[in-house]
Write an enzyme that holds these catalytic residues in place. Structure first.
Site, short mmCIF file in Angstrom:
data_model
loop_
_atom_site.label_atom_id
_atom_site.label_comp_id
_atom_site.label_asym_id
_atom_site.label_seq_id
_atom_site.Cartn_x
_atom_site.Cartn_y
_atom_site.Cartn_z
N GLU A 276 -7.19 0.62 -4.48
CA GLU A 276 -7.20 0.50 -3.01
C GLU A 276 -8.53 -0.04 -2.46
OE1 GLU A 276 -3.90 4.03 -2.57
OE2 GLU A 276 -5.91 4.40 -1.81
N ASP B 147 -13.10 5.47 1.66
CA ASP B 147 -11.67 5.52 1.98
C ASP B 147 -11.16 6.96 2.01
OD1 ASP B 147 -8.92 5.41 2.01
OD2 ASP B 147 -8.73 3.96 0.39
N ASP C 249 0.89 -1.16 0.00
CA ASP C 249 0.00 0.00 0.00
C ASP C 249 0.92 1.21 0.00
OD1 ASP C 249 -1.62 2.13 0.60
OD2 ASP C 249 -2.32 1.36 2.54
#
Ligand code: AMP
Length: 581
Positions: free
Chosen positions: A145, A168, A6
């Protein structure tokens, strides 16, 4: 060995898949979060992570952060005497994560899945791939993501079909995705977001308010008193986190030099005021949310679950707003900082055909409409500049679609195909992706047809093929800004050039970090405590100078224990509420 990464605006993480599931990999300091901050130390070596973040407070001119926002652009920054762009800076973060993973797994790590916001455009995806290559990684997949988060939450494993919204809010980007679990498949129905909206905006808004109360304007102060602003932002970051737990927080106001003198001025911020000042930022999340639901042809009542991802969703105002909007409490059982990396590791396992994951089918979507420029005829006059969509936004990928264009005048020998992405009728308002020329169109009247095929693969890489129907001539073009640097030799050269920047030795990470932390705290501490700290730093430096391993360790531990009383201010330890609920 494959890892999931990430690559975040504020922090980056990596994870790998074990027989027991995905596990995070700690860095040299034992933390799973590595701040996405890069600095060039006074000896020319590269600092990454917490050491760089500490160093940034005193040497902002030698450090860079939040560069993910600049991916795919021409932005560059000069650190010490070296100019670096966002791809190069990201590659340094990736290199550091790769080294951590290799040390932890005691194996070479070559393959990686790297996540990007669903809203990233072609150039940003390509830039991320290139950063991976510069770091010596074989990027197996660029993964959205929110898709990664859905995988980490095991949405695909549920027994019932359901619709899930992934909300998010990270440090610098906001993404919302509608994910549907349907008959054993996980389908991303729609995604929307903003690349300049995140937790950092809340911090800088708070800092701007405080500066304003001191008669200063943020932008001017940043130029004139950079140390003051970087120190104040740090104070505001701490206050923001405090306000996720309590009702008020005290912010120390630095002097113009950036120092925090004993008994210096402070201001108390109430949560109510903070929420009022930042409400306009939160309001900006509404429109992507509406757009994603609209594109998925769903109403908010159709949503069964809402999953919160990203550190900034720890703010109570965010949770309350989401709960109000959907009429149900959002889910945040996993740590919102960690889910994306865990999902990426699972996806990495899926690609290398890990046996436990064979059933998982994941589909993804093209986040933008992709198409070409065409002309329209008005009363005999041809007007260029119009957009002809070929793949509509939120189409499930991989996908291949065609559309037809035609020559506009007789005997037209060639046609320039200009590629764009965006949602506007006029191409100048969309993002230009590149162009290529189709030559050798046979002579004939206007209206000779050229078929354009757009193929969008799972990595978000676009390949365009134009076929002249009459002659069957085909021209192919892969959209990448870096097309010319993609030859093996050129990649190798770029990698070599980046290798000339040496990361500080991994086994020295803790020493460097502790020293940078101590130096930063030295400036902030009241005089009495400063003297004691000075002695501890001196003993530690002396041991390092003498290369006395035992003394280095014991003095470092003493210094570390001293520093820990004050915290480095970024912990979320007592803030694990997200994981506990
Ligand atoms: P991410 O990009 O997901 O790592 O998110 C980082 C963002 O989350 C930064 O803007 C942090 O300031 C923010 N953040 C982390 N912890 C908290 C907290 N406890 N309260 C409010 N914001 C937080």
């Amino acid at each position: 060995m494959s890892i999931g990464i990430d690559l975040g605006t504020t922090n980056s993480l990596c994870a790998h898949l074990t027989a027991e599931g995905a596990r995070l990999i700690p860095n040299a300091l034992g933390d799973v979060l590595t701040p996405s901050v890069v600095g060039i130390d006074l000896d020319g070596t590269v600092l990454v992570g917490r050491a760089a973040r500490e160093f940034q407070v005193l040497h902002p001119e030698r450090c860079a952060s939040t560069f993910k926002r600049q991916m795919g652009s021409d932005w560059k920054i000069k650190l010490a005497d070296r100019e670096l762009d966002a791809v190069e800076l990201s590659s340094l973060v990736l290199r550091s994560l790769k080294a951590d993973a290799e040390a932890h797994l005691k194996d070479n790590v070559l393959d990686a899945v790297i996540t990007v916001p669903a809203y990233f455009n072609e150039l940003q995806r390509q830039a991320t791939m290139r950063a991976g290559k510069l770091a010596g990684l074989n990027v197996k997949r660029i993964l959205n993501e929110p898709t990664a988060a859905a995988i980490a939450y095991g949405v695909h494993e549920s027994d019932e079909d359901k619709v899930v919204v992934i909300y998010d809010l990270g440090g610098g980007t906001f993404d919302v995705s509608v994910v549907e679990r349907f008959e054993g498949t996980l389908e991303i129905r729609a995604s929307a977001g903003e690349i300049f909206l995140g937790g950092e905006d809340f911090t800088s808004t708070l800092a701007a308010r405080i500066l304003e109360s001191q008669g200063m304007v943020f932008e001017h102060a940043e130029l004139e008193h950079p140390l003051l602003v970087s120190r104040l932002c740090r104070e505001c970051e701490l206050a923001k986190r405090q306000l996720s737990r309590g009702e008020d927080a005290v912010v120390r106001i630095p002097a113009l030099t950036g120092d925090l003198p004993d008994g210096g001025p402070t201001t108390t911020i109430r949560r109510e005021d903070f929420e009022k000042w930042t409400d306009h930022i939160l309001t900006r999340t509404d429109s992507p949310l509406r757009r994603a639901l609209g594109d998925a042809k769903l109403k908010r009542e159709d949503v069964n679950e809402i999953i919160l991802v990203g550190g900034a969703t720890r703010m109570r105002a965010v949770r309350e707003r989401v709960a109000r909007y959907f009429g149900k409490e959002p889910k945040c059982t996993l740590n919102p900082d960690e889910v994306v990396a865990l999902g990426a590791a699972i996806q990495g396992g899926l690609i290398s055909d890990h046996s436990s994951l064979q059933d998982l089918v994941i589909t993804d979507i093209a986040p933008f409409t992709l198409g070409v420029e065409i002309s329209h005829e008005f009363g005999g006059n041809c007007r260029p500049g119009y957009f002809l969509p070929i793949i509509n936004r939120n189409t499930t990928i991989p996908v291949s679609r065609i559309n037809r264009v035609a020559t506009i005048y007789p005997n037209q020998p060639e046609m320039l195909i200009k590629l764009y992405q965006g949602e506007n009728r006029r191409v100048e308002e969309n993002l230009y992706l590149g162009e290529f020329l189709v030559r050798g169109i046979p002579r004939g009247p206007a209206g000779q047809v050229v078929v354009i095929r757009f193929t969008y693969d799972l990595n978000g890489v676009l390949e365009v093929e134009a076929t002249v129907v009459e002659s069957r001539l085909k021209v192919r073009h892969v959209v990448t800004r870096y097309a010319k640097s993609l030859s093996e030799a050129e990649i190798a050269r770029a990698v070599d050039e980046m290798q000339s920047l040496k990361l500080h030795a991994r086994d020295e990470t803790t020493n460097r970090f502790v020293l940078r932390w101590a130096e930063r705290l030295y400036r902030e501490l009241p005089l009495r405590e400063r003297d004691l700290l000075e002695q501890l730093i001196f003993l530690f430096e002396e041991a390092m100078e003498l290369k006395d391993v035992a003394a280095i360790e014991s003095n470092r531990d003493i210094l570390h224990a001293f520093l820990s009383q004050y915290g480095d201010g970024y912990e979320n330890r007592d803030n694990q509420d997200a994981a506990d609920e």
